[in-house]
Every structure is written in C-alpha cells, then in structure tokens.
Write a protein that holds these residues in place. Structure first.
Motif, PDB file in Angstrom:
ATOM      1  N   HIS A   1       0.821  -1.212   0.000  1.00 23.10           N
ATOM      2  CA  HIS A   1       0.000   0.000   0.000  1.00 23.10           C
ATOM      3  C   HIS A   1       0.855   1.264   0.000  1.00 23.10           C
ATOM      4  CE1 HIS A   1      -4.009  -1.781   0.221  1.00 23.10           C
ATOM      5  NE2 HIS A   1      -3.358  -2.794   0.762  1.00 23.10           N
TER       6      HIS A   1
ATOM      7  N   ASP B   1      -4.394  -8.244  -1.994  1.00 25.24           N
ATOM      8  CA  ASP B   1      -4.681  -8.164  -0.559  1.00 25.24           C
ATOM      9  C   ASP B   1      -5.413  -9.417  -0.066  1.00 25.24           C
ATOM     10  OD1 ASP B   1      -3.530  -5.708  -0.003  1.00 25.24           O
ATOM     11  OD2 ASP B   1      -5.415  -4.591  -0.166  1.00 25.24           O
TER      12      ASP B   1
ATOM     13  N   GLU C   1      -6.696  -5.101  -4.646  1.00 29.28           N
ATOM     14  CA  GLU C   1      -7.718  -5.742  -3.816  1.00 29.28           C
ATOM     15  C   GLU C   1      -7.574  -7.267  -3.853  1.00 29.28           C
ATOM     16  OE1 GLU C   1     -12.525  -6.041  -3.801  1.00 29.28           O
ATOM     17  OE2 GLU C   1     -11.658  -4.052  -4.127  1.00 29.28           O
ATOM     18  N   SER C   2      -7.343  -7.825  -5.024  1.00 28.49           N
ATOM     19  CA  SER C   2      -7.177  -9.280  -5.137  1.00 28.49           C
ATOM     20  C   SER C   2      -5.861  -9.738  -4.508  1.00 28.49           C
ATOM     21  CB  SER C   2      -7.235  -9.711  -6.601  1.00 28.49           C
ATOM     22  OG  SER C   2      -8.529  -9.475  -7.124  1.00 28.49           O
TER      23      SER C   2
ATOM     24  N   ASP D   1      -4.014  -5.762  -9.495  1.00 26.77           N
ATOM     25  CA  ASP D   1      -5.297  -5.668  -8.801  1.00 26.77           C
ATOM     26  C   ASP D   1      -5.026  -5.766  -7.293  1.00 26.77           C
ATOM     27  OD1 ASP D   1      -7.778  -6.032  -7.623  1.00 26.77           O
ATOM     28  OD2 ASP D   1      -8.430  -7.583  -9.033  1.00 26.77           O
TER      29      ASP D   1
END
Length: 115
Positions: A27, A72, A69-70, A67
């Motif tokens: 992040h 994560d 989110e994926s 991606d």
C-alpha cells in the motif's frame, strides 16, 4: 463437500504476519512490491514442481494484474487457497532482515498459534 478448516498453527501465524507486513509495503509502494514479487516468483519458478509451480504462475498472473484488492485477499485471506499461496515465497527482498526479524519476534511472543 466437506472442507476442513484451515489449521491455525504457528506456521499459519508466521506466514500471515509476514504477508501482512508485505501488504503494508504494497500500500505504500505498490510498484516496488509488485516488481519484487514478480522477480521473486520468476526466481523460484524453475525450482517448483506440480502444484507449487501452478501457485507460482498464479502469483505472477495476480501480481501482473496489479489488482491490489485481489492481491490483498491472498496476502491476508483465511481460506485454504490463500494459505497455500502464502506458502510460496515470492516476496523476496520486500522486507528488510530487521523488519522480518521484528515480525517473527512479535509472532513468537504471542500465544495465538498455540490454539
């Protein structure tokens, strides 16, 4: 079909804690982590066989998708597949040795993995 729950043993908590640290870096500097993750996957791929090679290839595809989110979801997921993915060490060089040692020391101080 019955799927046994993921074992929450020391190995599980160590891997999860290390990948949570990788997630923090992801992040802060996604390009660096993705680049190091892909390089690490390409480094371990020739030494992988069968299902492990499939997981390495999945890491490469996932990281190249960018991606977050994926990524994560795999870095911190509690499902069996995420746990298997974390067993493949691709994030070589993301954590400094000092940070890695600090994460490990913290996990060993907690008794969660003994449950």
């Amino acid at each position: 079909m019955y799927v046994p729950p993921v074992r929450h043993d020391r190995k599980y908590f160590v891997s999860l804690a290390l990948h949570e640290a990788v997630q923090r870096h992801l992040h802060e500097d996604p390009e660096r982590v993705i680049e190091l993750g892909v390089a690490g996957a390409l480094h371990v791929r020739p030494h992988s066989r069968g299902g492990a090679r499939d997981l390495v290839d999945e890491w490469i595809t996932l990281l190249q998708s960018r991606d977050i989110e994926s990524i994560d979801a795999v870095l911190t997921g509690d499902d069996e597949h995420a746990v298997e993915m974390r067993n493949i060490a691709v994030f070589l060089g993301v954590l400094s040795e000092e940070e890695r040692r600090s994460v490990l020391d913290e996990v060993y101080r907690r008794a969660e993995y003994a449950k």
